[in-house]
Design a protein around this motif. Structure first.
Motif, PDB file in Angstrom:
ATOM      1  N   ILE A 332     -70.433 -31.519  -9.033  1.00 40.50           N
ATOM      2  CA  ILE A 332     -69.517 -30.887  -8.077  1.00 40.50           C
ATOM      3  C   ILE A 332     -68.069 -31.081  -8.487  1.00 40.50           C
ATOM      4  O   ILE A 332     -67.266 -30.137  -8.465  1.00 40.50           O
ATOM      5  CB  ILE A 332     -69.759 -31.443  -6.662  1.00 40.50           C
ATOM      6  CG1 ILE A 332     -71.148 -31.032  -6.163  1.00 40.50           C
ATOM      7  CG2 ILE A 332     -68.688 -30.956  -5.697  1.00 40.50           C
ATOM      8  CD1 ILE A 332     -71.372 -29.536  -6.104  1.00 40.50           C
ATOM      9  N   ALA A 335     -67.058 -29.190 -11.701  1.00 47.62           N
ATOM     10  CA  ALA A 335     -66.836 -27.782 -11.349  1.00 47.62           C
ATOM     11  C   ALA A 335     -65.533 -27.597 -10.590  1.00 47.62           C
ATOM     12  O   ALA A 335     -64.799 -26.621 -10.809  1.00 47.62           O
ATOM     13  CB  ALA A 335     -68.012 -27.267 -10.517  1.00 47.62           C
ATOM     14  N   SER A 395     -73.575 -25.486  -2.756  1.00 50.03           N
ATOM     15  CA  SER A 395     -73.336 -25.299  -4.181  1.00 50.03           C
ATOM     16  C   SER A 395     -73.591 -23.849  -4.605  1.00 50.03           C
ATOM     17  O   SER A 395     -72.906 -23.330  -5.497  1.00 50.03           O
ATOM     18  CB  SER A 395     -74.221 -26.243  -4.999  1.00 50.03           C
ATOM     19  OG  SER A 395     -75.584 -26.100  -4.646  1.00 50.03           O
ATOM     20  N   ALA A 398     -70.520 -21.866  -3.622  1.00 48.82           N
ATOM     21  CA  ALA A 398     -69.440 -22.109  -4.576  1.00 48.82           C
ATOM     22  C   ALA A 398     -69.687 -21.384  -5.898  1.00 48.82           C
ATOM     23  O   ALA A 398     -68.750 -20.843  -6.507  1.00 48.82           O
ATOM     24  CB  ALA A 398     -69.292 -23.606  -4.818  1.00 48.82           C
ATOM     25  N   ALA A 399     -70.938 -21.340  -6.362  1.00 51.21           N
ATOM     26  CA  ALA A 399     -71.250 -20.660  -7.624  1.00 51.21           C
ATOM     27  C   ALA A 399     -70.971 -19.165  -7.529  1.00 51.21           C
ATOM     28  O   ALA A 399     -70.390 -18.568  -8.451  1.00 51.21           O
ATOM     29  CB  ALA A 399     -72.712 -20.901  -7.996  1.00 51.21           C
ATOM     30  N   SER A 434     -64.913 -22.321  -2.557  1.00 51.20           N
ATOM     31  CA  SER A 434     -65.486 -23.321  -3.460  1.00 51.20           C
ATOM     32  C   SER A 434     -64.852 -24.694  -3.271  1.00 51.20           C
ATOM     33  O   SER A 434     -65.538 -25.719  -3.307  1.00 51.20           O
ATOM     34  CB  SER A 434     -65.334 -22.871  -4.914  1.00 51.20           C
ATOM     35  OG  SER A 434     -63.975 -22.748  -5.253  1.00 51.20           O
ATOM     36  N   ALA A 438     -66.843 -28.217  -2.251  1.00 51.60           N
ATOM     37  CA  ALA A 438     -66.768 -29.451  -3.041  1.00 51.60           C
ATOM     38  C   ALA A 438     -66.360 -30.634  -2.172  1.00 51.60           C
ATOM     39  O   ALA A 438     -66.924 -31.731  -2.284  1.00 51.60           O
ATOM     40  CB  ALA A 438     -65.784 -29.272  -4.193  1.00 51.60           C
ATOM     41  N   TYR A 503     -71.893 -25.404 -10.861  1.00 47.27           N
ATOM     42  CA  TYR A 503     -72.397 -25.239  -9.493  1.00 47.27           C
ATOM     43  C   TYR A 503     -73.847 -24.760  -9.492  1.00 47.27           C
ATOM     44  O   TYR A 503     -74.650 -25.171  -8.645  1.00 47.27           O
ATOM     45  CB  TYR A 503     -71.518 -24.256  -8.717  1.00 47.27           C
ATOM     46  CG  TYR A 503     -70.249 -24.862  -8.175  1.00 47.27           C
ATOM     47  CD1 TYR A 503     -70.293 -25.967  -7.333  1.00 47.27           C
ATOM     48  CD2 TYR A 503     -68.997 -24.329  -8.484  1.00 47.27           C
ATOM     49  CE1 TYR A 503     -69.136 -26.530  -6.817  1.00 47.27           C
ATOM     50  CE2 TYR A 503     -67.840 -24.874  -7.978  1.00 47.27           C
ATOM     51  CZ  TYR A 503     -67.908 -25.978  -7.148  1.00 47.27           C
ATOM     52  OH  TYR A 503     -66.764 -26.530  -6.656  1.00 47.27           O
ATOM     53  N   GLU A 506     -76.052 -27.726 -10.128  1.00 43.98           N
ATOM     54  CA  GLU A 506     -76.236 -28.534  -8.927  1.00 43.98           C
ATOM     55  C   GLU A 506     -77.210 -27.861  -7.957  1.00 43.98           C
ATOM     56  O   GLU A 506     -78.018 -28.525  -7.310  1.00 43.98           O
ATOM     57  CB  GLU A 506     -74.891 -28.768  -8.244  1.00 43.98           C
ATOM     58  CG  GLU A 506     -74.952 -29.364  -6.852  1.00 43.98           C
ATOM     59  CD  GLU A 506     -75.661 -30.706  -6.798  1.00 43.98           C
ATOM     60  OE1 GLU A 506     -76.078 -31.109  -5.695  1.00 43.98           O
ATOM     61  OE2 GLU A 506     -75.816 -31.365  -7.860  1.00 43.98           O
TER      62      GLU A 506
END
Length: 549
Positions: A332, A335, A395, A398-399, A434, A438, A503, A506
């Motif tokens: 995390i 990234a 995650s 965020a990706a 994102s 995190a 991400y 994860e």
């Protein structure tokens, strides 16, 4: 004859309604000597408003500070370019090009490239002098905040920012060299700057999202270590984690709304009153914000304060010894710093890039672009709601955001037209989530006795990579300004892509771990039900709350 009842004794019915009778009697008695209701109503409203202001004082302070900081950043960026443009004005005048941008003569292009190179170099110097003291201050103030409270982190940065504003006004008024502004940067860094206020606000939000019953069940030994082997992430109530995430996003939206309004107005303010009086406005407003914060911000009563200065670091170290937590924190935060590297690589050069040929944007156009970049944060809340409706993990959200950010970067780098600067921010809206994802994951892994220290260390790593991104993008821009000026945008796009990969890693890791926990659950019927519904989220929350699978 019925025996007289003792004044302190009560019947059964009286005991059942004792609290209500007591409260009503108190209110009736208290109202005997009061004026009529319509005379008391204004005072009641004022009291309610004052209580609401105190309750949300830290949010109001953050919004006001972010709003005025937007004007400050606009003044700094534009004044920096105008200062070095003015230094080479005689050279441009010799080619009859003093009042135009983007001349066709090779000599004019060489001079304009030199102006852009010097501007980007001094923007790197600005960060160089701020980063070292800010690195130390962010860690020290974060640990101290976990011990004494959050209020100090809102008040201390304003004192140094007033000094910095005064120095900027002196440099502009007396037409001193731009290098004198670096002294104010050092003072700003010593206080932790707006970063201190930001992680203090995140810690304040997180203070109220915990399980209070855990405090009664956990005992502490002399050095602050816990006797139980329970993991620190159970300090946070899993059933309320989504609400905390929405609060983080809402805080960003509130900050960006004020900044966007000032971003739209900054161009008109600078054109209308000039650089000096723009900084005068900043100084006056910051003084008012300081007095407001001093009067209304109070300490959090829900904070679980650390019993020693060094304990937050011990808690973080204890969390890192868990292999699963360590892997999550690595994925995390790597990234996250790659995301910061890309953002800084873009923002550090983008204003100079936009003011240089072939765009030659003026203050008004820059203000509109700056305002748009912030106002789009309003759309992050419905986007987050949509992702949660699809039952995506943090995650994964965020990706997806990093993929959209990379697409926006590559679009700006490829198409060299003005409309791209307005289109790219809308493409990158999902990427604004994102950073929140995190922070949510990291703070849950650590626990709430080290909230401020956790956020401070995150901010520290972000500042380090911000410095690396600034230096890298500056050198890339200086060496490619004549051949490929958009090279720094390709660099940012590559960094966004790398963050997306971490991400995704994860997400895959969480997928394996949560499915394993689900299969170990001693209630297979419930497990199958969760698996069909939402094993991304509900399984972990169910296990943590009920069965500790």
């Amino acid at each position: 004859m019925e025996r007289a009842r003792h004044p302190n004794s009560h019947s059964k019915e009286g005991k059942e309604n004792l609290s209500n009778d007591h409260r009503s009697g108190y209110e009736n008695g208290a109202n005997n000597n009061k004026a009529s209701r319509h005379q008391q109503a204004p005072r009641t409203r004022c009291g309610a408003m004052l209580a609401a202001v105190k309750r949300n004082a830290f949010i109001i302070t953050m919004m006001l500070n972010t709003t005025i900081e937007s004007l400050t950043m606009a003044v700094r960026g534009q004044y920096r370019y105008r200062f070095f443009h003015h230094m080479h004005e005689d050279e441009l005048h010799s080619y009859n090009a003093s009042n135009q941008c983007g001349g066709e003569l090779p000599e004019v292009k060489a001079i304009e490239n030199k102006i852009s190179q010097e501007t980007s170099m001094w923007s790197m110097y600005d960060l160089l002098v701020v980063l070292p003291p800010m690195m130390v201050a962010s860690v020290v103030l974060g640990m101290k905040s976990d011990q004494i409270g959050r209020r100090f982190l809102f008040l201390f940065p304003f004192a140094t920012s007033l000094v910095e504003c005064g120095l900027w006004m002196a440099v502009i008024w007396f037409k001193l060299h731009y290098g004198w502004t670096l002294i104010g940067g050092v003072a700003w860094g010593i206080s932790g700057g707006s970063i201190s206020m930001h992680f203090a606000s995140l810690a304040l939000i997180s203070d109220s999202y915990n399980k209070h019953e855990d405090d009664r069940n956990k005992e502490h030994v002399k050095d602050g270590a816990q006797k139980t082997a329970e993991s620190e992430d159970t300090d946070l109530d899993f059933s309320r984690e989504r609400s905390r995430t929405y609060k983080f996003v809402l805080l960003d939206i509130i900050n960006m709304v004020g900044a966007s309004a000032m971003g739209f107005a900054s161009g008109y303010i600078i054109i209308g009153v000039g650089f000096f009086y723009s900084m005068t406005i900043v100084l006056v407003v910051k003084c008012a914000i300081f007095f407001f914060a001093f009067a209304f911000i109070e300490e959090s009563v829900q904070q679980k304060k650390s019993i020693s200065f060094i304990l937050p670091l011990k808690i973080i170290y204890r969390a890192l010894k868990d292999p699963r937590k360590r892997l999550t924190l690595i994925f995390i935060n790597v990234a996250n710093v790659l995301y910061v590297f890309a953002i800084v690589s873009e923002l550090n050069i983008l204003r100079t890039y936009q003011m240089s040929p072939p765009y030659c944007l003026n203050a008004e156009e820059l203000g509109w672009i700056s305002g748009e970049n912030r106002v789009i944060s309003l759309f992050t809340m419905p986007v987050l709601w949509f992702w949660h409706r699809l039952r995506l993990s943090e995650s994964t959200i965020a990706a997806i955001g990093m993929a959209f950010e990379a697409a926006g970067q590559f679009l700006m780098a490829t198409l060299r037209m003005k409309w791209v600067f307005f289109a790219a921010p809308f493409i990158s809206i999902p990427g604004k989530l994102s950073g929140v994802m995190a922070k949510t994951i990291t703070s849950r892994m650590i626990g709430r006795e080290a909230f401020a220290s956790t956020f401070a260390l995150m901010m520290l790593s972000m500042e380090i990579f911000a410095f690396i991104g600034t230096v890298t993008s500056n050198y890339v821009y200086q060496y490619t300004v004549a051949s490929l000026p958009s090279a720094f945008l390709y660099l940012g796009g590559a960094s966004f892509t790398a963050a997306c990969i971490f991400y995704i890693a994860e997400t895959i890791s969480q997928c394996d771990v949560r499915l394993h926990r689900l299969l170990r659950c001693p209630f297979p019927a419930k497990a199958r039900k969760i698996l069909k519904k939402d094993w991304w989220w509900e399984c972990e929350g169910y296990n943590a709350r009920k069965h500790k699978c």
